[in-house]
Enzyme design. Structure first.
Site, PDB file in Angstrom:
ATOM      1  N   ALA A  66       0.861  -1.180   0.000  1.00 63.56           N
ATOM      2  CA  ALA A  66       0.000   0.000   0.000  1.00 63.56           C
ATOM      3  C   ALA A  66       0.899   1.233   0.000  1.00 63.56           C
ATOM      4  CB  ALA A  66      -0.865  -0.018   1.257  1.00 63.56           C
ATOM      5  N   GLY A 105       0.422  -5.168   0.557  1.00 60.89           N
ATOM      6  CA  GLY A 105      -0.683  -5.100  -0.397  1.00 60.89           C
ATOM      7  C   GLY A 105      -0.300  -5.672  -1.759  1.00 60.89           C
ATOM      8  N   GLU A 108      -0.809  -9.216  -1.521  1.00 59.63           N
ATOM      9  CA  GLU A 108      -2.264  -9.430  -1.450  1.00 59.63           C
ATOM     10  C   GLU A 108      -2.886  -9.363  -2.843  1.00 59.63           C
ATOM     11  OE1 GLU A 108      -2.761  -6.463   1.678  1.00 59.63           O
ATOM     12  OE2 GLU A 108      -3.569  -8.033   2.973  1.00 59.63           O
ATOM     13  N   GLU A 128       3.884  -5.713   6.978  1.00 57.53           N
ATOM     14  CA  GLU A 128       2.992  -4.783   7.685  1.00 57.53           C
ATOM     15  C   GLU A 128       3.278  -4.697   9.179  1.00 57.53           C
ATOM     16  OE1 GLU A 128       2.102  -6.757   5.277  1.00 57.53           O
ATOM     17  OE2 GLU A 128       0.546  -5.854   4.031  1.00 57.53           O
TER      18      GLU A 128
HETATM   19  N1  3HC Z   1       4.527   3.509   0.274  1.00 55.26           N
HETATM   20  C1  3HC Z   1       5.020   4.734  -0.001  1.00 55.26           C
HETATM   21  N2  3HC Z   1       6.316   4.960  -0.255  1.00 55.26           N
HETATM   22  C2  3HC Z   1       7.138   3.903  -0.228  1.00 55.26           C
HETATM   23  C3  3HC Z   1       6.692   2.593   0.068  1.00 55.26           C
HETATM   24  C4  3HC Z   1       5.316   2.421   0.320  1.00 55.26           C
HETATM   25  N3  3HC Z   1       4.788   1.220   0.580  1.00 55.26           N
HETATM   26  N4  3HC Z   1       7.739   1.759   0.029  1.00 55.26           N
HETATM   27  C5  3HC Z   1       8.808   2.505  -0.285  1.00 55.26           C
HETATM   28  N5  3HC Z   1       8.456   3.798  -0.435  1.00 55.26           N
HETATM   29  C6  3HC Z   1       9.324   4.906  -0.822  1.00 55.26           C
HETATM   30  C7  3HC Z   1      10.386   5.185   0.231  1.00 55.26           C
HETATM   31  O1  3HC Z   1       9.918   6.095   1.201  1.00 55.26           O
HETATM   32  C8  3HC Z   1      11.501   5.773  -0.600  1.00 55.26           C
HETATM   33  O2  3HC Z   1      11.175   7.099  -0.881  1.00 55.26           O
HETATM   34  P1  3HC Z   1      12.321   8.204  -1.015  1.00 55.26           P
HETATM   35  O3  3HC Z   1      13.195   7.738  -2.119  1.00 55.26           O
HETATM   36  O4  3HC Z   1      11.570   9.447  -1.270  1.00 55.26           O
HETATM   37  O5  3HC Z   1      13.017   8.206   0.325  1.00 55.26           O
HETATM   38  C9  3HC Z   1      11.402   5.011  -1.913  1.00 55.26           C
HETATM   39  O6  3HC Z   1      10.065   4.476  -1.947  1.00 55.26           O
HETATM   40  C10 3HC Z   1      12.391   3.879  -2.061  1.00 55.26           C
HETATM   41  O7  3HC Z   1      12.310   3.056  -0.922  1.00 55.26           O
HETATM   42  P2  3HC Z   1      13.620   2.437  -0.254  1.00 55.26           P
HETATM   43  O8  3HC Z   1      14.651   3.478  -0.081  1.00 55.26           O
HETATM   44  O9  3HC Z   1      13.172   1.694   0.953  1.00 55.26           O
HETATM   45  O10 3HC Z   1      14.092   1.429  -1.396  1.00 55.26           O
HETATM   46  P3  3HC Z   1      14.751  -0.004  -1.298  1.00 55.26           P
HETATM   47  O11 3HC Z   1      15.021  -0.435  -2.669  1.00 55.26           O
HETATM   48  O12 3HC Z   1      15.839   0.002  -0.272  1.00 55.26           O
HETATM   49  O13 3HC Z   1      13.604  -0.969  -0.693  1.00 55.26           O
HETATM   50  C11 3HC Z   1      11.434  -1.890  -0.492  1.00 55.26           C
HETATM   51  C12 3HC Z   1      12.462  -1.227  -1.414  1.00 55.26           C
HETATM   52  C13 3HC Z   1      11.946  -3.268  -0.036  1.00 55.26           C
HETATM   53  C14 3HC Z   1      10.159  -2.061  -1.247  1.00 55.26           C
HETATM   54  C15 3HC Z   1      11.231  -1.008   0.754  1.00 55.26           C
HETATM   55  O14 3HC Z   1      10.956   0.313   0.329  1.00 55.26           O
HETATM   56  C16 3HC Z   1      10.109  -1.423   1.654  1.00 55.26           C
HETATM   57  O15 3HC Z   1      10.292  -2.309   2.463  1.00 55.26           O
HETATM   58  N6  3HC Z   1       8.944  -0.747   1.532  1.00 55.26           N
HETATM   59  C17 3HC Z   1       7.845  -0.938   2.413  1.00 55.26           C
HETATM   60  C18 3HC Z   1       7.079  -2.151   2.056  1.00 55.26           C
HETATM   61  C19 3HC Z   1       5.908  -2.285   2.979  1.00 55.26           C
HETATM   62  O16 3HC Z   1       5.992  -2.085   4.171  1.00 55.26           O
HETATM   63  N7  3HC Z   1       4.761  -2.666   2.403  1.00 55.26           N
HETATM   64  C20 3HC Z   1       3.601  -2.860   3.157  1.00 55.26           C
HETATM   65  C21 3HC Z   1       2.827  -1.598   3.176  1.00 55.26           C
HETATM   66  S1  3HC Z   1       1.439  -1.710   4.225  1.00 55.26           S
HETATM   67  C22 3HC Z   1       0.313  -2.518   3.310  1.00 55.26           C
HETATM   68  O17 3HC Z   1       0.581  -2.945   2.228  1.00 55.26           O
HETATM   69  C23 3HC Z   1      -1.011  -2.648   3.945  1.00 55.26           C
HETATM   70  C24 3HC Z   1      -1.866  -3.590   3.194  1.00 55.26           C
HETATM   71  O18 3HC Z   1      -1.856  -4.815   3.834  1.00 55.26           O
HETATM   72  C25 3HC Z   1      -3.261  -3.129   3.102  1.00 55.26           C
END
Ligand code: 3HC
Ligand code: NAI
Length: 695
Positions: A66, A105, A108, A128
């Site tokens: 998400a 997500g 998902e 998450e």
């Molecule tokens: N939403 C918004 N922005 C995000 C994001 C997300 N889910 N994931 C990454 N970003 C942004 C980061 O803030 C960063 O922005 P910036 O360059 O402006 O600082 C940019 O994307 C790049 O991210 P990273 O520096 O972390 O890049 P990496 O290549 O090191 O890692 C990644 C990539 C493994 C995808 C890592 O970003 C990550 O772990 N992201 C989060 C994933 C996550 O937690 N997903 C679950 C979200 S909650 C959800 O999905 C709820 C659902 O169940 C309903």
């Protein structure tokens, strides 16, 4: 090719529709992505010349979750549930084509598709929980139906992604493909169409959840096994409850339960703090006057001076990242001792199954020990970790100046000395920077990079980049005594000492902090580190710490002597409160004319943490830290501040700076002690009704 929205395209390969998400950098499920998926799937389903749909992503990864920046804002249509429902219930096969990381997500979405193919390097997972949430778009209901309950519990509660091989083994994906992913996914879809395979809707699968039905012990045992790591967090328990619902309720009921548990987390202070921290950590990588495209030196070889406690750990970081590292010591004996400790650490890790015996040799093979300084002449970075004495440091840097490559970065691991003075021992102060590792250096994630007055942008960019490469979280700070972390810690230590004289006991003070979420309190921490170090420093400087000095005079130096502030039973690290120490405390208090009184836990907490926040305000005012959130990153990664409380500055903002400031003023009035004078920045923000993190 048709653009459905700004981030989703619909294309055709024969009779297969290919929907491609292109929302850099990580294809997060922003509103226009959800809308694009919904409208694209609808269009493909309505198109009679389409037999099946492939869902793929452009750029470096499949959907990584998400869009976290949308959380906490009013929801915008369409919701993810609606999109996923449309995919799964549609009449045509949908195949997810996964590369990079399918997370949260994103996974998902993939699980709502009827099949999933992935490249071998792909990873999938539900992170998450690390944001204080649970997979809230049916992930907790679908994953156990394909992977089984145990695997789902492990994946969802740890938040760690698994490899494509593991995902295949556990039924999370259906095939690993070589070569062009989209082409392979299209071929897979064509085969499904050709073979008229019935659509595989995960919601209809029951076998794997049925296997856990009527077996509450699966959940009870799992809860027990994670109790220690999950202490204080709210999300893990809700994740477990949601998976229990997948087992015990019909699918649609389980979905409702998942929703309730998700919403509860979304509104929780813990998740708010953890989501804040996700961005804080990434923000710390950004340095306003050193833009991301500043050239950093490519580190092909590193040097470390000193093979003591820190030098050995620092060398391990490089070897772990596959970077050859040369360690220089004064004597062969010190070198052998240092390298033996490194080997022992690796062997312990291997014995715990973290890597193989061959890995131990591979890593040791990357570390070369020597007493010959010339061995670092071709190193791209040299990190000094010798005794904490200015003359020794200066001598080392003068010597390095004569040996190191002209463009090498020269770094010091000093924890208290002036980086500028150290740099002045060289003719190239622009190449000098502090790299302050935390003990144990091979374990702790924090790296405080200390910018000297003359440190060049290249030196800074290199220290930040190499820090990340060796698995650390680098935060750039400025030069001052103790830098950011230890400077704030010192304030907490002063109050801890006062509190025990005024009426608290070490175990009460420590418990207040462990209840708050720290792994350890200040007194248990001192016993672990050893009380003799500080004692020797105080004797050298002619200063005193009345209680600690008396404890040391008894030869009680902490865990290593079986007692310090606490007593320890042989072979056990559990601190046991000690009457002898209590007597010393009471004696010292009496001799100082202090009347001891009972002190409430709330006062203890505030008196320990408010001074840290106040010091943080000074640090910001002096521009020693770039931003308040950097201070939080330092405290979470360097000192075990519980991430579900965001960090000291975030925490202070939640309390309200006015209340914090007023409390300090009360104490100032009561005690007459200037220690409680609010820092100008704290006072100003409190007056304005603002927080440290307000823009
Ligand atoms: N939403 C918004 N922005 C995000 C994001 C997300 N889910 N994931 C990454 N970003 C942004 C980061 O803030 C960063 O922005 P910036 O360059 O402006 O600082 C940019 O994307 C790049 O991210 P990273 O520096 O972390 O890049 P990496 O290549 O090191 O890692 C990644 C990539 C493994 C995808 C890592 O970003 C990550 O772990 N992201 C989060 C994933 C996550 O937690 N997903 C679950 C979200 S909650 C959800 O999905 C709820 C659902 O169940 C309903
Ligand atoms: P240590 O005493 O364990 O190791 C220092 C090593 O440097 C010794 O092995 C010594 O033989 C070697 N050495 C001394 N002079 C030398 C020289 N001229 N050339 C080559 N080697 C030399 O000390 P420790 O704890 O590893 O500390 C090193 C540095 O790291 C200090 O600056 C300290 O302040 C800093 N530091 C220490 C932390 C800790 O928790 N121990 C945490 C963060 C920083």
């Amino acid at each position: 090719m048709t653009a459905i929205t700004e981030s989703v395209d619909l294309d055709r390969r024969g009779r297969i529709a290919v929907l491609t998400v292109n929302n850099p950098p990580v294809n997060a499920l922003s509103q226009h992505v959800r809308q694009g998926l919904r409208d694209g799937v609808r269009a493909a389903n309505a198109d009679t010349s389409v037999d099946a749909i492939v869902l793929a992503c452009a750029g470096r990864t499949f959907i990584a979750g998400a869009d976290i920046s949308e959380f906490g804002k009013p929801p915008r249509e369409p919701g993810l549930h609606e999109v996923l429902d449309l995919i799964e219930r549609g009449p045509k096969p949908v195949v997810a084509a996964i590369h990079g990381t399918a997370l949260g997500g994103g996974l998902e979405v993939a699980l709502a598709c009827h099949w999933r193919v992935a490249v071998k390097s792909a990873r999938v997972g539900f992170p998450e929980v690390k944001l204080g949430l649970l997979p809230g778009a049916l992930g907790t209901q679908r994953l156990p139906r394909v992977a089984g309950v145990e695997k789902a519990l492990q994946m969802i509660v740890s938040g760690d992604p698994i490899t494509a091989d593991d995902a295949l083994k556990h039924g999370v994906i259906d095939e690993i493909v070589d070569g062009d992913l989209t082409a392979a996914a299209v071929a897979f879809a064509e085969k499904v169409v050709r073979e008229k395979s019935p659509l595989r809707k995960i919601r209809d699968l029951d076998e794997k959840v049925a296997a856990a039905r009527g077996k509450p012990e699966i959940f009870a045992n799992f809860r027990k096994s994670v109790a220690r790591q999950t202490r204080g967090f709210r999300a893990p328990e809700n994740c477990i409850k949601a998976i229990e619902a997948a087992v015990n309720l019909p699918f649609d009921e389980g979905v409702k339960r998942e929703r309730e548990l998700f919403v509860e987390l979304l509104n929780s202070p813990e998740s708010k703090a953890q989501r804040y921290f996700f961005f804080a950590e990434r923000e710390a990588a950004k340095i306003p006057d050193v833009p991301a495209d500043t050239p950093a030196k490519d580190i092909k070889k590193a040097g470390v001076i000193g093979a003591g406690t820190m030098g050995g750990g620092i060398a391990m970081n490089f070897a772990n990242a596959g970077i050859p590292v040369t360690v220089v010591e004064v004597t062969k004996e010190a070198l052998d001792r240092g390298l033996a400790v490194v080997r022992k650490n690796y062997e312990i890790s291997a014995s715990r199954g973290r890597f193989t015996a061959a890995d131990v040799e591979k890593r040791m093979g990357l570390i070369t020990g020597t007493t010959d300084w010339n061995a670092v002449k071709d190193a791209d970075i040299v990190i000094e970790a010798v005794f904490e004495e200015m003359p020794v440091k200066k001598e080392v840097f003068a010597r390095l100046d004569g040996i190191a490559k002209p463009d090498a970065v020269l770094a010091t691991n000093t924890s208290t000395l002036d980086v500028n003075e150290i740099a002045s021992a060289t003719k190239r102060p622009e190449s000098v920077i502090g790299t302050h590792f935390f003990s144990p250096a091979n374990v702790m994630r924090l790296l405080e990079n200390v910018r000297g007055a003359k440190s060049s942008k290249t030196a800074i960019a290199t220290a930040m980049a190499v820090g990340r490469r060796i698995g650390k979280v680098p935060v750039l700070v400025g030069v001052c005594y103790g830098f950011v972390g230890n400077r704030m810690l010192h304030q907490r230590g002063l109050q801890a000492e006062k509190l025990i004289l005024e009426g608290a006991l070490p175990h009460q003070v420590d418990k207040v902090l462990t209840d708050f979420g720290f792994p350890m309190g200040p007194f248990a921490m001192s016993d672990l580190a050893g009380l003799d170090v500080g004692w020797r420093i105080r004797k050298g400087r002619g200063t005193k710490s009345p209680v600690a000095d008396r404890i040391c005079e008894l030869g009680r130096f902490g865990q290593k002597t079986g007692g310090g502030y606490y007593t320890y039973e042989s072979g056990d690290r559990k601190p046991i409160p000690d009457n002898e120490v209590e007597k010393i405390i009471v004696d010292v208090a009496t001799s100082m004319g202090i009347t001891r009184r009972p002190i409430a836990d709330e006062e203890i907490l505030q008196r320990l943490l408010y001074p840290m926040v106040n010091e943080g305000a000074k640090i910001l005012e002096e521009k020693i830290a770039i931003r308040a959130s950097d201070i939080d990153v330092i405290w979470v990664y360097g000192y075990g501040w519980p991430v579900y409380r965001g960090g000291p500055m975030f925490w202070a903002d939640q309390i309200g700076l006015k209340s914090l400031r007023d409390r300090m003023l009360e104490w100032k009035k009561q005690s007459g002690d200037d220690f409680w004078t609010p820092a100008p920045r704290l006072a100003r923000l409190a007056d304005q009704g603002k927080g440290f993190l307000d823009k």
